[in-house]
Design a protein around this motif. Structure first.
Motif, short mmCIF file in Angstrom:
data_model
loop_
_atom_site.label_atom_id
_atom_site.label_comp_id
_atom_site.label_asym_id
_atom_site.label_seq_id
_atom_site.Cartn_x
_atom_site.Cartn_y
_atom_site.Cartn_z
N UNK A 23 35.84 -37.98 -85.24
CA UNK A 23 34.40 -38.14 -85.45
C UNK A 23 33.66 -38.62 -84.21
N UNK A 24 34.36 -39.14 -83.21
CA UNK A 24 33.69 -39.51 -81.96
C UNK A 24 34.14 -38.66 -80.77
N UNK A 25 35.20 -37.88 -80.94
CA UNK A 25 35.69 -37.04 -79.85
C UNK A 25 34.81 -35.82 -79.62
N UNK A 26 35.05 -35.11 -78.52
CA UNK A 26 34.25 -33.93 -78.20
C UNK A 26 34.53 -32.77 -79.14
N UNK A 27 33.50 -31.97 -79.42
CA UNK A 27 33.68 -30.75 -80.19
C UNK A 27 34.21 -29.62 -79.32
N UNK A 28 34.38 -28.46 -79.92
CA UNK A 28 34.92 -27.31 -79.18
C UNK A 28 34.00 -26.89 -78.04
N UNK A 29 32.69 -26.95 -78.28
CA UNK A 29 31.77 -26.58 -77.20
C UNK A 29 31.91 -27.47 -75.99
N UNK A 30 32.05 -28.76 -76.23
CA UNK A 30 32.25 -29.71 -75.14
C UNK A 30 33.60 -29.49 -74.45
N UNK A 31 34.63 -29.20 -75.23
CA UNK A 31 35.95 -28.96 -74.65
C UNK A 31 35.89 -27.78 -73.67
N UNK A 32 35.25 -26.70 -74.10
CA UNK A 32 35.14 -25.53 -73.23
C UNK A 32 34.30 -25.85 -72.00
N UNK A 33 33.21 -26.59 -72.19
CA UNK A 33 32.36 -26.95 -71.06
C UNK A 33 33.11 -27.81 -70.04
N UNK A 34 33.96 -28.70 -70.50
CA UNK A 34 34.74 -29.53 -69.58
C UNK A 34 35.83 -28.71 -68.89
N UNK A 35 36.40 -27.71 -69.58
CA UNK A 35 37.34 -26.80 -68.90
C UNK A 35 36.63 -26.11 -67.75
N UNK A 36 35.41 -25.65 -68.02
CA UNK A 36 34.64 -24.99 -66.97
C UNK A 36 34.33 -25.95 -65.83
N UNK A 37 33.96 -27.20 -66.17
CA UNK A 37 33.63 -28.20 -65.14
C UNK A 37 34.84 -28.45 -64.24
N UNK A 38 36.01 -28.62 -64.85
CA UNK A 38 37.22 -28.84 -64.06
C UNK A 38 37.52 -27.62 -63.19
N UNK A 39 37.39 -26.43 -63.78
CA UNK A 39 37.63 -25.21 -63.00
C UNK A 39 36.65 -25.05 -61.87
N UNK A 40 35.40 -25.41 -62.11
CA UNK A 40 34.33 -25.30 -61.12
C UNK A 40 34.64 -26.16 -59.89
N UNK A 41 34.90 -27.44 -60.12
CA UNK A 41 35.18 -28.34 -58.99
C UNK A 41 36.58 -28.11 -58.43
N UNK A 42 37.52 -27.74 -59.27
CA UNK A 42 38.86 -27.45 -58.77
C UNK A 42 38.88 -26.26 -57.84
N UNK A 43 38.11 -25.23 -58.17
CA UNK A 43 38.06 -24.02 -57.33
C UNK A 43 37.57 -24.36 -55.93
N UNK A 44 36.45 -25.08 -55.84
CA UNK A 44 35.91 -25.42 -54.52
C UNK A 44 36.79 -26.44 -53.80
N UNK A 45 37.50 -27.28 -54.56
CA UNK A 45 38.42 -28.24 -53.92
C UNK A 45 39.58 -27.52 -53.26
N UNK A 46 40.09 -26.49 -53.92
CA UNK A 46 41.17 -25.70 -53.32
C UNK A 46 40.67 -24.99 -52.07
N UNK A 47 39.46 -24.43 -52.14
CA UNK A 47 38.90 -23.76 -50.96
C UNK A 47 38.75 -24.73 -49.79
N UNK A 48 38.25 -25.93 -50.08
CA UNK A 48 38.07 -26.91 -49.01
C UNK A 48 39.41 -27.35 -48.44
N UNK A 49 40.38 -27.64 -49.31
CA UNK A 49 41.68 -28.11 -48.85
C UNK A 49 42.37 -27.06 -47.98
#
Length: 573
Positions: free
Chosen positions: A481-507
């Protein structure tokens, strides 16, 4: 099973008399006399920490009573991406990059509110939540925060702008020639330190001062747009966004990642949202305690080690829904709208006045734009930059000190018998003193923007791991009842992928171009990378896959519970 009957509004929403005023709220509780939350699926998993205490959620205030935390975050953003990074990037490479800015802002809206979720539900800081998993996690982010924020680059930049605007020259201090901008920079650091000494509750003065600086910065930016901006360029913005631009070269990846991180506050600063809403009294943070000035004479408040949990009955679920709604509205209307408004104005000015420029940071405004506009606009450029940079430096000091004192206190200080207010005050004094020392030393900082790029890139690099940690925490350790819903879960997957992608490019780019390790060269489309680059992409993919699998498993397990009520989810769940 929770009571499904409707709850009267007076049981959910606080009246003005109950709130007292739009300041920080705190309700002391007899902590040791409370019942412990039972070890069931209705309550957060304790992990390595102590038990949570059982208590009802406070009533929900109106929006105007919770404005503050996101204004401080907005202040941390104004002097970085909004006035320095994005105007120069879009002016140089075209409006097509503006899509990345918009994506960055929306991603940070999701990430920041997910940072707030654990504190809203338990009262504990996000660092305490991380410590429940492993003590090394918050400690790693503390070191990453110092690496990215330890240099007073914004104070140096604000001082240089202020000194140029006031025509400050060189002065002799103890028979030593000292540039005027260094003296001004030191004065700004002293001013920041002094503001914390004027009230018993240090958060309140930070909030009020930042609100004032943010309002002044935004007004200055909008007046500047009215003077030298182009309404025609703004009206043609939708068409401009689809126009082809210039592809940024690999050498610009550090600037681009920094700009993405600073499409908002970014990095270690974002984690402060958890502590600021606790100080403001959001949700269960109302009971957790606040940091008072240890020398102001007021009685200290106990900041509890372990937080709280509420029974998922109908009144509490309705209150949770109300808190989740008002928390997101405060962040959306203050942080997101403010960012887009200011950045759009500043970017439009830069594109209009300096198209195709190769200047970055402060030089874009003082060298590329100011000489071509009238005296009134030039003066306003100086005022706008100074306010934005000083506002950001103030927020950086506040954020770093508050985050770091929480980490150090929970890991070492509490058991050692330290007092959190004294630790906070000591770190504030040391960090301001560190900035003064750097500004006083004859270190060459003719182009502080290069230092800001390094700090911004490091901020972007630490965002990927903490986004991963936070989504695992919220999805796997909070109840349904306090955890994220499916929409939030998908949005956070995208957020991690977004910053992870550019982090790999920079590294990969840094290893290949700066360290001469061509084996780690990476391609933006993955294919065509060097062998070491493929390993970086493989590690990125494995981490993303692991997170998706673990979050999905947790969601399936928790969403199968009958206690997942619509009233507990709230809007934008």
């Amino acid at each position: 099973m929770p009571d499904a009957e409707s709850t009267p509004d007076e049981e959910v929403y606080a009246s003005p008399d109950e709130l007292g005023g739009p300041t920080s709220s705190y309700t002391p509780v007899a902590y040791d006399n409370l019942d412990q939350a039972p070890d069931t699926d209705d309550h957060p998993e304790e992990g390595r920490g102590g038990p949570l205490q059982l208590l009802d959620l406070p009533k929900v205030p109106k929006l105007k009573y919770v404005v503050g935390p996101s204004a401080i975050m907005l202040g941390a953003s104004l002097g970085s991406g909004e006035t320095l990074f994005w105007p120069s990037l879009v002016a140089r490479y075209g409006w097509a990059l503006y899509w990345i800015f918009l994506a960055g802002v929306l991603v940070q809206f999701v990430v920041n509110t997910e940072i707030q979720r654990w504190t809203l539900a338990t009262g504990e800081s996000v660092f305490r939540a991380m410590e429940r998993v492993h003590p090394a996690i918050p400690l790693a982010f503390l070191f990453g925060g110092f690496a990215s924020l330890g240099w007073p680059g914004w104070a140096a930049s604000a001082a240089k702008v202020g000194a140029a605007g006031l025509s400050l020259g060189t002065y002799r201090v103890l028979d030593v020639a000292v540039p005027g901008w260094r003296i001004l920079g030191i004065a700004l650091m002293v001013l920041i330190w002094l503001t914390y000494q004027v009230t018993p509750l240090m958060y309140n003065v930070v909030e009020r001062f930042q609100l004032l600086l943010v309002v002044l910065s935004m007004l200055a930016a909008l007046v500047l747009f009215a003077l030298i901006g182009s309404p025609a360029a703004l009206s043609g913005l939708p068409a401009s966004l689809t126009a082809p631009g210039t592809q940024p070269p690999p050498t610009a990846i550090a600037v681009l990642l920094g700009a993405i991180a600073y499409a908002g506050a970014g990095g270690y600063l974002n984690l402060s949202q958890s502590l600021w809403i606790r100080e403001k009294g959001y949700g269960m943070g109302r009971y957790q305690g606040r940091i008072k000035n240890p020398f102001a004479g007021d009685d200290p408040e106990t900041v509890h080690e372990d937080g709280f949990s509420f029974p998922p009955d109908s009144p509490n679920l309705e209150r949770w829904r109300g808190w989740w709604r008002v928390t997101q509205l405060e962040h959306l209307l203050t942080f997101v709208v403010g960012l887009i408004l200011v950045t759009t104005a500043m970017v439009t000015i830069a594109v209009t006045q300096a198209p195709g420029t190769d200047l970055g940071g402060v030089d874009l405004w003082l060298v590329g734009i100011a000489p071509a506009v009238g005296p009134a606009a030039t003066a306003l450029i100086y005022v706008t930059l100074f306010l934005a940079l000083f506002t950001t430096e103030y927020a950086i000091i506040e954020s770093f000190v508050r985050n770091s004192s929480d980490v150090i206190y929970e890991l070492y200080g509490r058991d050692a018998g330290w007092r959190l207010p004294r630790l906070f005050w000591g770190l504030l004094t040391v960090f301001c003193g560190w900035g003064i020392l750097i500004l006083a030393l004859p270190i060459e900082v003719e182009n502080p923007f290069n230092l800001l790029v390094i700090g911004a890139a490091l901020s972007g690099l630490i965002m990927w791991p903490y986004i991963v940690v936070i989504q695992l925490l919220n999805a796997r350790r909070l109840p349904a009842h306090t955890g994220p819903g499916w929409g939030r879960a998908v949005a956070m997957w995208f957020a991690a992928g977004f910053f992870g992608y550019f982090s790999v490019l920079l590294t990969g780019t840094f290893a290949a171009d700066r360290l001469g390790l061509a084996v780690f060269d990476v391609s933006t489309v993955v294919l065509g990378s060097a062998p070491g680059g493929y390993l970086l992409w493989l590690g990125y993919g494995l981490i993303q896959a692991y997170v998706v699998v673990r979050v999905t498993q947790a969601k399936i397990d928790r969403d199968g519970s009958e206690k997942t009520l619509a009233s507990g989810r709230g809007p934008f769940p």
